[in-house]
Design an enzyme around this catalytic site. Structure first.
Site, short mmCIF file in Angstrom:
data_model
loop_
_atom_site.label_atom_id
_atom_site.label_comp_id
_atom_site.label_asym_id
_atom_site.label_seq_id
_atom_site.Cartn_x
_atom_site.Cartn_y
_atom_site.Cartn_z
N GLU A 28 68.43 -38.09 19.77
CA GLU A 28 67.99 -38.63 18.57
C GLU A 28 69.27 -38.53 17.52
O GLU A 28 69.38 -39.41 16.81
CB GLU A 28 66.71 -38.32 18.03
N SER A 56 0.87 -24.03 28.66
CA SER A 56 0.63 -22.53 28.41
C SER A 56 1.62 -21.87 27.86
O SER A 56 1.47 -20.56 27.66
CB SER A 56 0.27 -22.12 29.83
#
Length: 809
Positions: free
Chosen positions: A86, A468
């Site tokens: 770049e 229960s």
């Protein structure tokens, strides 16, 4: 001479005009340039990460995948590759490369097309962070001005960081660290030179030239970059040749989640959005949860194993689809059709799909999602498979393999000890919640069999009857009301017609039997329904509702009738587990919590949990003997309780008598040692207590169990309330999940906590529950509240005290 002078003046005038024009343009554009504070406080759109308490990744949320890097953490070979690709003069220029820029402008003027790039890394940073992508002269000039501004305000290293962390690199990856993990499943620091060069070539055309979308073009670009690196002296020719010969190894790597905790991650996401709105997805928050990675994985594995075991004993329901070979297609076309079907089928509950491709007398050959073929053996495996007929019945095994499977059958398989077996995706669902009873921190939570199937979180959203499993709180209210552990109540038929629906109710025990006079302890340990109804009659329905409300249960919409004794009001597994924490922590009301702390993108803690803590000894920190739990909510140093660096905690309210919690816990210890939860004895622990729960149908199966370190609730049922099967109970469907999880989760046993003051331990007759002298045959020791002692057995002789009473003060 005059002509040359005129030309010189003409050029000078043009230069002055250009300077004036550029100066005016600068004055026009400069007010729109960002301030220095904006340059130094750039916020990257970074996803939210959700972690376990020990730092394992649970989930990630955000539109962009990004993991910012510091310059010092970027490998030098990648720095060189990116500069070669770049901007090789980046560390020398002042923001622009005049020659490169002039070349790009001349190419644009001559050809009308954009040619070689003239933008430096600094100009790209300016464009990526502050400008649009419009191809206009004003935008380009602004980019140049901004590049100068950036170079004046930031160091080269800071500019390089901004570029590396912001650039788009395809497949939702922003920044090179995210791209490294997306394409190679590793951080940037662990990649080789060829991979660094490949990534450095992506920014030119991220959607088209990334190593997945177009590996050939990506390789061409990679090799060019490697050549440039060699030409610039960054690498030698030998390194270049080795890297250029390297194959393209990129593959798609999704989010690397380290723990199966989708439901936990979703709970965190919802809370974060409530706190921060959409910023939660982009501002880089890191959320540490209370969940422990090892416990969460153990919970997930236990739940899936329990559901598979339950589902398989009810029979195989057949293939998910039948994709038999067609007469008008070739073998190659059939194989392609099967492969396409497998690609479209998700892996559910860790069960991959497969398609039967061939059948013989001894085995079935199955094509897997990965493209490989595996074998399922008839002997010892498929020959035992029973087909599903109903929830209560399975068919006899088939006599031949061809009667069971056929080519084209799409099935589910799983690997067990290196052997592949036939299986299926369970239809039942389950949830598991595990809390630290000292302060309510959620240590593990699973909201269902698979988040990919259903995002409905059964741990926090499914209101189901606990059956229960709710009885311990009824028996706690009974002790508070003066009923003793040795009180004998008749387990005999009862017919009631005072329900809201004006129907006659004839409750039974799960076994269908009646057991006659039963002591309160045994009634809970063995889950005697008729005793429980009579207990509620003595306590009073309204009194019981008020009592459980003080414990923290939501009683809105509760039906005030005797069915409450059998757990008919609905609660979520998280609510049930929170209630059981009262029994584990000596009666303190703690609230469940999930988020331990939140850090911003800079690593600063912006939120830290401050839960209320169960602390029985906190009042001893005060000189005032009359201090209450409310007084103790002042600043107290209790780091050892939370196990974190939080220096001060708040003391939770005590809503249950610690003596009652202790005695009920001893009931539930009996339930494991000799009652309905005795399968848990396989853990060989004497410090655990728990209770099963089964509702009519049965439609719900529960088990909740605990010790002083951990409380865990497991639930199994169908989302559509279909029955589980007449031979299914809490002890068969839910308890195995609890056992498998707690086997991994329970810490080593510690010395038993002392009994709370005010408990009397004395000897009673096993049958009558009355107090006896000495140690006559058939007598047992029992705990009592000191204000509620049993009467003497008048037939036991001398009723004088002594020799059988142990009182704790």
């Amino acid at each position: 001479m005059s002509t040359a002078l005129t030309l010189t003046r003409y050029i000078a005038l043009l230069a002055c005009a250009a300077i004036w024009w550029l100066a005016g343009l600068y004055l026009y554009l400069s007010p729109n340039l960002p301030e220095e504070s904006a340059l130094r406080n750039i916020t990257l759109r970074t996803p939210m990460r959700v972690l376990s308490s020990d730092g394992a990744l649970i989930g990630q949320f955000g539109e962009q995948k990004r993991k910012p890097l510091r310059f010092d953490d970027i490998p030098q070979s990648f720095v060189d590759a990116l500069l070669a690709a770049e901007d090789d003069g980046f560390f020398e220029h002042s923001g622009i490369e005049p020659l490169s820029l002039m070349r790009a402008v001349s190419e644009l003027l001559l050809t009308g097309k954009k040619g070689s790039g003239g933008s430096t890394l600094t100009m790209q940073v300016a464009r990526n962070y502050f400008l649009t992508l419009d191809q206009t002269f004003l935008r380009k000039f602004t980019e140049i001005l901004l590049a100068f501004e950036i170079e004046a305000r930031l160091t080269k290293e800071e500019i390089f960081e901004l570029y590396v962390n912001r650039v788009f690199l395809g497949h939702r990856a922003y920044g090179f660290e995210a791209a490294a993990e997306t394409y190679y499943g590793k951080p940037l620091s662990e990649l080789n030179l060829a991979q660094h060069a490949m990534l450095a070539g992506v920014p030119k055309a991220p959607s088209r030239n990334n190593p997945l979308s177009n590996p050939d073009k990506g390789k061409v670009r990679r090799d060019w970059i490697l050549g440039r690196m060699a030409g610039l002296g960054m690498i030698g020719d030998r390194e270049r040749l080795i890297a250029q010969r390297a194959p393209v190894t990129a593959s798609f790597y999704g989010q690397v989640v380290e723990v199966d905790a989708d439901y936990v991650a979703e709970m965190v996401r919802q809370e974060m959005v409530e706190r921060f709105g959409n910023a939660a997805y982009n501002d880089g928050y890191v959320v540490y949860t209370t969940v422990r990675a090892d416990l969460q994985q153990a919970a997930q594995d236990a739940l899936l194993k329990g559901l598979r075991t339950y589902d398989w004993r009810h029979g195989w329901r057949g293939p998910e689809r039948r994709l038999a070979p067609r007469e008008d297609e070739s073998a190659e076309e059939t194989l392609a059709r099967w492969q396409e079907a497998l690609r479209a089928m998700p892996i559910i509950a860790k069960l991959p799909p497969g398609i039967v491709t061939d059948i013989s007398e001894s085995q079935a050959t199955v094509l897997t999602k990965s493209g490989e073929s595996v074998s399922l053996s008839w002997a010892g495996d498929l020959e035992k498979v029973r087909r599903y007929r109903s929830v209560n019945q399975t068919a006899t095994p088939e006599k031949t393999l061809s009667a069971l499977l056929a080519p084209g059958d799409l099935i589910r398989i799983r690997e067990e000890s290196g052997i592949w077996r036939l299986t299926q995706v369970p239809k039942a669902q389950s949830a598991l919640v595990s809390l630290d009873p000292k302060h309510g921190a959620i240590r593990a939570l699973v909201g269902g069999m698979g988040f990919e199937l259903s995002k409905f979180n059964r741990a926090t959203q499914a209101k189901r009857q606990p059956g229960s499993n709710f009885k311990p709180f009824l028996y706690a209210s009974a002790l508070e009301a003066g009923i003793t552990p040795s009180t004998v109540i008749n387990d005999a038929p009862v017919v009631l017609d005072n329900l809201a629906a004006a129907e006659i109710w004839r409750p039974e025990n799960d076994s269908g039997k009646f057991y006659g006079p039963t002591r309160l302890r045994d009634a809970l340990a063995f889950s005697r329904n008729l005793v429980s109804i009579r207990v509620l009659q003595r306590v009073g329905v309204r009194s019981f509702i008020r009592y459980v409300e003080t414990l923290g249960f939501d009683t809105e919409g509760i039906q005030a009738n005797l069915t409450l004794a059998l757990g008919t009001h609905t609660f979520t597994p998280l609510e049930v587990a929170t209630g059981y924490a009262l029994l584990a922590n000596e009666g303190f009301k703690v609230e469940p919590w999930l988020i331990e702390r939140i850090e911003n993108a800079k690593g600063e803690v912006i939120y830290a949990a401050d839960p209320e803590v169960a602390c029985a000894d906190c009042n001893q920190l005060y000189n005032d003997d009359n201090a209450t739990a409310e007084d103790a909510t002042e600043e107290l140093r209790m780091e050892d309780i939370l196990g974190t660096s939080v220096p001060e905690v708040r003391v939770a309210e005590r809503v249950m008598d610690p003596r009652v919690a202790y005695i009920v816990s001893s009931f539930l210890n009996d339930a494991i040692q000799r009652g309905t939860g005795r399968r848990a004895k396989v853990l060989e622990r004497t410090d655990i207590a728990g209770k099963t729960g089964t509702t009519n149908g049965p439609r719900d199966a529960w088990f909740s169990g605990f010790n002083s370190d951990l409380i865990t609730t497991a639930w199994v049922g169908f989302d559509d309330y279909a029955p589980l099967g007449r031979r299914e109970f809490g002890g068969t469907a839910a308890l195995p999940i609890w056992i498998d999880y707690m086997r991994q989760a329970l810490p080593p046993a510690r010395p038993t906590a002392p009994m709370p003051p005010g408990i009397v331990r004395l000897r009673v007759d096993r049958d009558s529950g009355l107090r006896v002298r000495g140690q006559p045959e058939g007598s047992i020791m029992e705990y009592f509240l000191e204000e509620h002692l049993p009467e003497w057995d008048t037939e036991a002789g001398d009723q004088s005290s002594g020799g059988n009473l142990e009182q704790i003060f």
